[in-house]
Write a protein that holds these residues in place. Sequence first.
Motif, short mmCIF file in Angstrom:
data_model
loop_
_atom_site.label_atom_id
_atom_site.label_comp_id
_atom_site.label_asym_id
_atom_site.label_seq_id
_atom_site.Cartn_x
_atom_site.Cartn_y
_atom_site.Cartn_z
N GLU A 35 3.44 0.15 14.03
CA GLU A 35 3.94 -0.02 12.66
C GLU A 35 5.33 0.61 12.59
O GLU A 35 5.47 1.84 12.69
CB GLU A 35 3.00 0.64 11.67
CG GLU A 35 1.63 0.02 11.62
CD GLU A 35 0.69 0.69 10.64
OE1 GLU A 35 -0.42 0.17 10.44
OE2 GLU A 35 1.07 1.74 10.06
N SER A 94 11.26 4.56 4.75
CA SER A 94 10.91 4.84 3.36
C SER A 94 11.95 4.20 2.46
O SER A 94 13.16 4.33 2.70
CB SER A 94 10.89 6.36 3.12
OG SER A 94 10.85 6.65 1.73
N LYS A 102 0.38 11.10 3.01
CA LYS A 102 -0.02 10.31 1.83
C LYS A 102 -0.78 9.06 2.25
O LYS A 102 -1.82 8.71 1.66
CB LYS A 102 1.22 9.94 1.01
CG LYS A 102 1.76 11.06 0.14
CD LYS A 102 2.88 10.53 -0.75
CE LYS A 102 3.25 11.50 -1.84
NZ LYS A 102 4.26 10.94 -2.77
N ARG A 103 -0.29 8.39 3.28
CA ARG A 103 -0.99 7.20 3.78
C ARG A 103 -2.37 7.60 4.32
O ARG A 103 -3.37 6.92 4.07
CB ARG A 103 -0.19 6.53 4.89
CG ARG A 103 1.16 5.96 4.48
CD ARG A 103 1.76 5.13 5.61
NE ARG A 103 1.04 3.88 5.78
CZ ARG A 103 1.00 3.20 6.93
NH1 ARG A 103 1.61 3.66 8.00
NH2 ARG A 103 0.34 2.06 7.00
N THR A 104 -2.42 8.69 5.05
CA THR A 104 -3.66 9.13 5.68
C THR A 104 -4.69 9.52 4.63
O THR A 104 -5.87 9.16 4.73
CB THR A 104 -3.37 10.32 6.61
OG1 THR A 104 -2.39 9.94 7.58
CG2 THR A 104 -4.63 10.79 7.33
N ARG A 156 -4.91 8.52 1.50
CA ARG A 156 -5.39 7.33 0.79
C ARG A 156 -6.42 6.57 1.65
O ARG A 156 -7.42 6.08 1.13
CB ARG A 156 -4.22 6.42 0.43
CG ARG A 156 -3.27 6.99 -0.62
CD ARG A 156 -2.28 5.93 -1.06
NE ARG A 156 -1.25 6.48 -1.90
CZ ARG A 156 0.01 6.70 -1.51
NH1 ARG A 156 0.39 6.39 -0.27
NH2 ARG A 156 0.90 7.22 -2.34
N GLU A 157 -6.14 6.46 2.95
CA GLU A 157 -7.05 5.74 3.83
C GLU A 157 -8.39 6.47 3.97
O GLU A 157 -9.45 5.85 3.98
CB GLU A 157 -6.41 5.55 5.21
CG GLU A 157 -5.25 4.56 5.24
CD GLU A 157 -5.71 3.12 5.06
OE1 GLU A 157 -6.90 2.83 5.27
OE2 GLU A 157 -4.86 2.28 4.71
#
Length: 452
Positions: A21, A25, A231-233, A235-236
Amino acid sequence: MKASLDKLSAWLKERKITEVECLISDLTGIARGKISPTNKFLEEKGMRLPESVLLQTVTGDYVEDDIYFDLLDEADIDMFCRPDENAIFLVPWALEPTAMVIHDSFDKQGKPIDLSPRNILKKVLALYHQKGWQPIVAPEMEFYLTKRCNDPDFPLVAPVGRSGRPETGRQSFSIDAANEFDPLFEDMYDWCELQNLNLDTLIHEEGPAQMEINFRHGDALHLADQILVFKRTMREAALKHDVTATFMAKPITDEPGSAMHIHQSVIEVKTGKNIFSADDGSMSELFLHYIGGMQKYIPELLPLFAPNVNSFRRFLPDTSAPVNVEWGVENRTVGLRVPESNPQNRRVENRLAGADANPYLVLAATLLCGYMGMVGNVPPSAPVKGRGYERRNLRLPVTIESALERMEACKDAQQYLGESFMRGYVAVKRTEHENFKRVISSWEREFLLLSV
């Protein structure tokens, strides 16, 4: 560049990564980019993206044409994004072995793109480097866990934990309340360890299912990368356990907002000495000027700390958030808290930023405010003793509109951040706010529908 790719290639092959990926930002803090097979990622030595991505709003819209074409090429050309070998992370929740690689953005002449948040932070850090200084930061991220809700008209509510009951009342620092979500946080910590994120403590905050994760102190650029990844982690991990994690500044009516508290100090690179302390261990003049700079310039750059209309709901009266740039020692009722510590660890905690702020831009902003205070010998106010919530001398703008007007007029910051960035950021936030104003709220339907 070749050495960098060799290191990346070895890292990817060692972990048998099949997919990468590639991300940057945008101004709002959203990760944008492309997903590429590993062999293609290494062949192309980066990626190309339309430079217009950097003028995209949180809703996916773009700024008005007159600003858009003034800041960007009319042909909607590509920018060139190069991977940073020091910003590569695993994606533990992916089905196939996957990595995410954060990129830097350049134009076709190889010049850093002015609108890139990561480039803005690098620009501010270069100011410190020229002085022989290195900022040290330690962010604290607050967020809520909520029950999943598909209808944005419905208020968010606390999720059901292991006990089978949603949380009620105030549970600040409760171990048992945090343990309600042990399986979720075990996954989160496992994933963050695989990603080499420098997490420290987990704390249950004041609101229902409101949590705080503290990061260990370190380099500002590396920690900004880590916050983007975290933040991505988070949320997942939440989705895996059928709840939602939100970093909105004020997601629930009448409950505390979520902040990004930022502890910051500055060391002299040659000696390793904290420049915030004088030889006798007292507060140095540079430290006092750093605080003075934050007091003077945070109100001028508030949209970088409070980027959305929702951000300003944290600053309403009778909330638990500080609403001014007063400062004090061991005082959590002011915006700028100086924790008690030994001279080498002297620091100031900026308590004003929202959890919704772009990590690159909020770190750049707080460090720039302090820098401008030091180089401009800006004196601070007298420290506050006792309760500081009601202090009105150093209050913040109360709406996103007034804050954007002040930011637009801040020539001192423009000198360092650049006219293109200042104009572009203000334009994006104004476009978002215009979009917000078109939405009819539930409050209007409830109180005006049959009454006026």
